[in-house]
Design a protein around this motif. Structure first.
Motif, PDB file in Angstrom:
ATOM      1  N   GLY A  93       0.810  -1.214   0.000  1.00 36.70           N
ATOM      2  CA  GLY A  93       0.000   0.000   0.000  1.00 36.70           C
ATOM      3  C   GLY A  93       0.842   1.262   0.000  1.00 36.70           C
ATOM      4  O   GLY A  93       0.581   2.199  -0.753  1.00 36.70           O
ATOM      5  N   ILE A  94       1.858   1.265   0.835  1.00 35.39           N
ATOM      6  CA  ILE A  94       2.746   2.438   0.891  1.00 35.39           C
ATOM      7  C   ILE A  94       3.545   2.555  -0.397  1.00 35.39           C
ATOM      8  O   ILE A  94       3.770   3.655  -0.903  1.00 35.39           O
ATOM      9  N   GLY A  95       3.956   1.424  -0.956  1.00 43.26           N
ATOM     10  CA  GLY A  95       4.686   1.454  -2.225  1.00 43.26           C
ATOM     11  C   GLY A  95       3.834   2.018  -3.343  1.00 43.26           C
ATOM     12  O   GLY A  95       4.308   2.792  -4.175  1.00 43.26           O
ATOM     13  N   ALA A  96       2.558   1.647  -3.371  1.00 38.72           N
ATOM     14  CA  ALA A  96       1.662   2.131  -4.416  1.00 38.72           C
ATOM     15  C   ALA A  96       1.370   3.622  -4.259  1.00 38.72           C
ATOM     16  O   ALA A  96       1.219   4.339  -5.240  1.00 38.72           O
ATOM     17  N   ALA A  97       1.292   4.087  -3.025  1.00 36.28           N
ATOM     18  CA  ALA A  97       0.950   5.480  -2.771  1.00 36.28           C
ATOM     19  C   ALA A  97       2.174   6.345  -2.496  1.00 36.28           C
ATOM     20  O   ALA A  97       2.045   7.524  -2.168  1.00 36.28           O
ATOM     21  N   GLY A  98       3.362   5.777  -2.649  1.00 35.55           N
ATOM     22  CA  GLY A  98       4.598   6.483  -2.302  1.00 35.55           C
ATOM     23  C   GLY A  98       4.789   7.809  -2.998  1.00 35.55           C
ATOM     24  O   GLY A  98       5.226   8.794  -2.384  1.00 35.55           O
ATOM     25  N   MET A  99       4.490   7.875  -4.288  1.00 35.19           N
ATOM     26  CA  MET A  99       4.689   9.125  -5.018  1.00 35.19           C
ATOM     27  C   MET A  99       3.777  10.225  -4.476  1.00 35.19           C
ATOM     28  O   MET A  99       4.196  11.374  -4.334  1.00 35.19           O
ATOM     29  N   GLY A 100       2.539   9.888  -4.178  1.00 39.18           N
ATOM     30  CA  GLY A 100       1.618  10.869  -3.619  1.00 39.18           C
ATOM     31  C   GLY A 100       2.033  11.323  -2.239  1.00 39.18           C
ATOM     32  O   GLY A 100       1.929  12.514  -1.904  1.00 39.18           O
ATOM     33  N   ILE A 101       2.512  10.401  -1.427  1.00 39.98           N
ATOM     34  CA  ILE A 101       2.976  10.747  -0.092  1.00 39.98           C
ATOM     35  C   ILE A 101       4.200  11.650  -0.179  1.00 39.98           C
ATOM     36  O   ILE A 101       4.293  12.674   0.522  1.00 39.98           O
ATOM     37  N   ALA A 102       5.140  11.303  -1.056  1.00 38.74           N
ATOM     38  CA  ALA A 102       6.347  12.123  -1.227  1.00 38.74           C
ATOM     39  C   ALA A 102       5.987  13.520  -1.725  1.00 38.74           C
ATOM     40  O   ALA A 102       6.545  14.515  -1.252  1.00 38.74           O
ATOM     41  N   ALA A 103       5.067  13.621  -2.671  1.00 40.07           N
ATOM     42  CA  ALA A 103       4.660  14.926  -3.185  1.00 40.07           C
ATOM     43  C   ALA A 103       4.015  15.765  -2.089  1.00 40.07           C
ATOM     44  O   ALA A 103       4.281  16.972  -1.987  1.00 40.07           O
ATOM     45  N   ALA A 104       3.190  15.151  -1.259  1.00 40.06           N
ATOM     46  CA  ALA A 104       2.551  15.888  -0.163  1.00 40.06           C
ATOM     47  C   ALA A 104       3.585  16.422   0.816  1.00 40.06           C
ATOM     48  O   ALA A 104       3.487  17.569   1.274  1.00 40.06           O
ATOM     49  N   ILE A 105       4.596  15.630   1.117  1.00 45.07           N
ATOM     50  CA  ILE A 105       5.644  16.071   2.040  1.00 45.07           C
ATOM     51  C   ILE A 105       6.466  17.197   1.432  1.00 45.07           C
ATOM     52  O   ILE A 105       6.704  18.231   2.068  1.00 45.07           O
ATOM     53  N   VAL A 106       6.892  17.022   0.185  1.00 47.49           N
ATOM     54  CA  VAL A 106       7.735  18.036  -0.466  1.00 47.49           C
ATOM     55  C   VAL A 106       6.975  19.344  -0.644  1.00 47.49           C
ATOM     56  O   VAL A 106       7.483  20.425  -0.294  1.00 47.49           O
ATOM     57  N   PHE A 107       5.768  19.293  -1.176  1.00 50.63           N
ATOM     58  CA  PHE A 107       5.018  20.527  -1.383  1.00 50.63           C
ATOM     59  C   PHE A 107       4.609  21.169  -0.058  1.00 50.63           C
ATOM     60  O   PHE A 107       4.574  22.390   0.056  1.00 50.63           O
ATOM     61  N   GLY A 108       4.291  20.364   0.943  1.00 51.56           N
ATOM     62  CA  GLY A 108       4.000  20.916   2.266  1.00 51.56           C
ATOM     63  C   GLY A 108       5.187  21.657   2.834  1.00 51.56           C
ATOM     64  O   GLY A 108       5.054  22.753   3.398  1.00 51.56           O
ATOM     65  N   TYR A 109       6.369  21.092   2.666  1.00 50.18           N
ATOM     66  CA  TYR A 109       7.595  21.748   3.143  1.00 50.18           C
ATOM     67  C   TYR A 109       7.851  23.037   2.371  1.00 50.18           C
ATOM     68  O   TYR A 109       8.172  24.077   2.973  1.00 50.18           O
ATOM     69  N   LEU A 110       7.717  22.993   1.054  1.00 47.26           N
ATOM     70  CA  LEU A 110       7.952  24.193   0.244  1.00 47.26           C
ATOM     71  C   LEU A 110       6.978  25.314   0.600  1.00 47.26           C
ATOM     72  O   LEU A 110       7.376  26.482   0.729  1.00 47.26           O
ATOM     73  N   PHE A 111       5.713  24.992   0.764  1.00 49.68           N
ATOM     74  CA  PHE A 111       4.744  26.020   1.121  1.00 49.68           C
ATOM     75  C   PHE A 111       4.960  26.529   2.539  1.00 49.68           C
ATOM     76  O   PHE A 111       4.697  27.697   2.818  1.00 49.68           O
ATOM     77  N   ALA A 112       5.465  25.685   3.426  1.00 46.44           N
ATOM     78  CA  ALA A 112       5.793  26.139   4.778  1.00 46.44           C
ATOM     79  C   ALA A 112       6.941  27.146   4.739  1.00 46.44           C
ATOM     80  O   ALA A 112       6.993  28.075   5.538  1.00 46.44           O
ATOM     81  N   LEU A 113       7.865  26.955   3.800  1.00 44.89           N
ATOM     82  CA  LEU A 113       8.960  27.916   3.652  1.00 44.89           C
ATOM     83  C   LEU A 113       8.485  29.223   3.029  1.00 44.89           C
ATOM     84  O   LEU A 113       8.977  30.302   3.387  1.00 44.89           O
ATOM     85  N   LEU A 114       7.542  29.145   2.104  1.00 45.53           N
ATOM     86  CA  LEU A 114       7.092  30.328   1.378  1.00 45.53           C
ATOM     87  C   LEU A 114       6.119  31.193   2.160  1.00 45.53           C
ATOM     88  O   LEU A 114       6.104  32.412   2.006  1.00 45.53           O
ATOM     89  N   PHE A 115       5.293  30.572   2.983  1.00 46.02           N
ATOM     90  CA  PHE A 115       4.236  31.305   3.663  1.00 46.02           C
ATOM     91  C   PHE A 115       4.394  31.199   5.170  1.00 46.02           C
ATOM     92  O   PHE A 115       4.858  30.200   5.692  1.00 46.02           O
TER      93      PHE A 115
END
Length: 122
Positions: A93-115
């Protein structure tokens, strides 16, 4: 004309899922977090009994983008992994959803830096 029908199906199914969630928020005392969990579990349960795949085949992104689609993806990965081994059933399950989880973490971090985050004022 085919693309119009495809967009219509995506809009109707995705809109129905989101409308149901909004109605639960507006007319019940269920918190938004619990509604997210219920929808995730509903997607996983519907996939485990083989029903959510029909919705995905019919509506495409209208069924995979809402949070119920994440539950579907987790269950689908676990089911596919179970065909290989017990370990893959646990990690599939985590392997199948890994890309979505990684994108959520990366974009969450980027938006936390920007705002600048702040508490909601009541």
């Amino acid at each position: 004309m085919d693309i119009f029908l495809m967009f219509l199906k995506v809009f109707l199914v995705g809109g129905a899922i989101c409308t149901l969630a909004q109605l639960l928020i507006n007319y019940t005392k269920i918190t938004a977090g619990k509604i997210l969990v219920y929808f995730l579990l509903a997607g996983a349960v519907l996939q485990s009994v083989g029903l959510y795949q029909y919705i995905v085949d019919f509506a495409g992104a209208g069924a995979t983008v809402p949070i119920s689609g994440f539950g579907y993806l987790l269950a689908k990965g676990a089911i596919e992994g179970a065909k290989v081994s017990l370990f893959k059933a646990i990690t599939g399950g985590i392997g199948a959803a890994g890309m979505g989880i990684a994108a959520a973490i990366v974009f969450g971090y980027l938006f936390a830096l920007l705002f600048k985050s702040r508490s909601k004022k009541n």
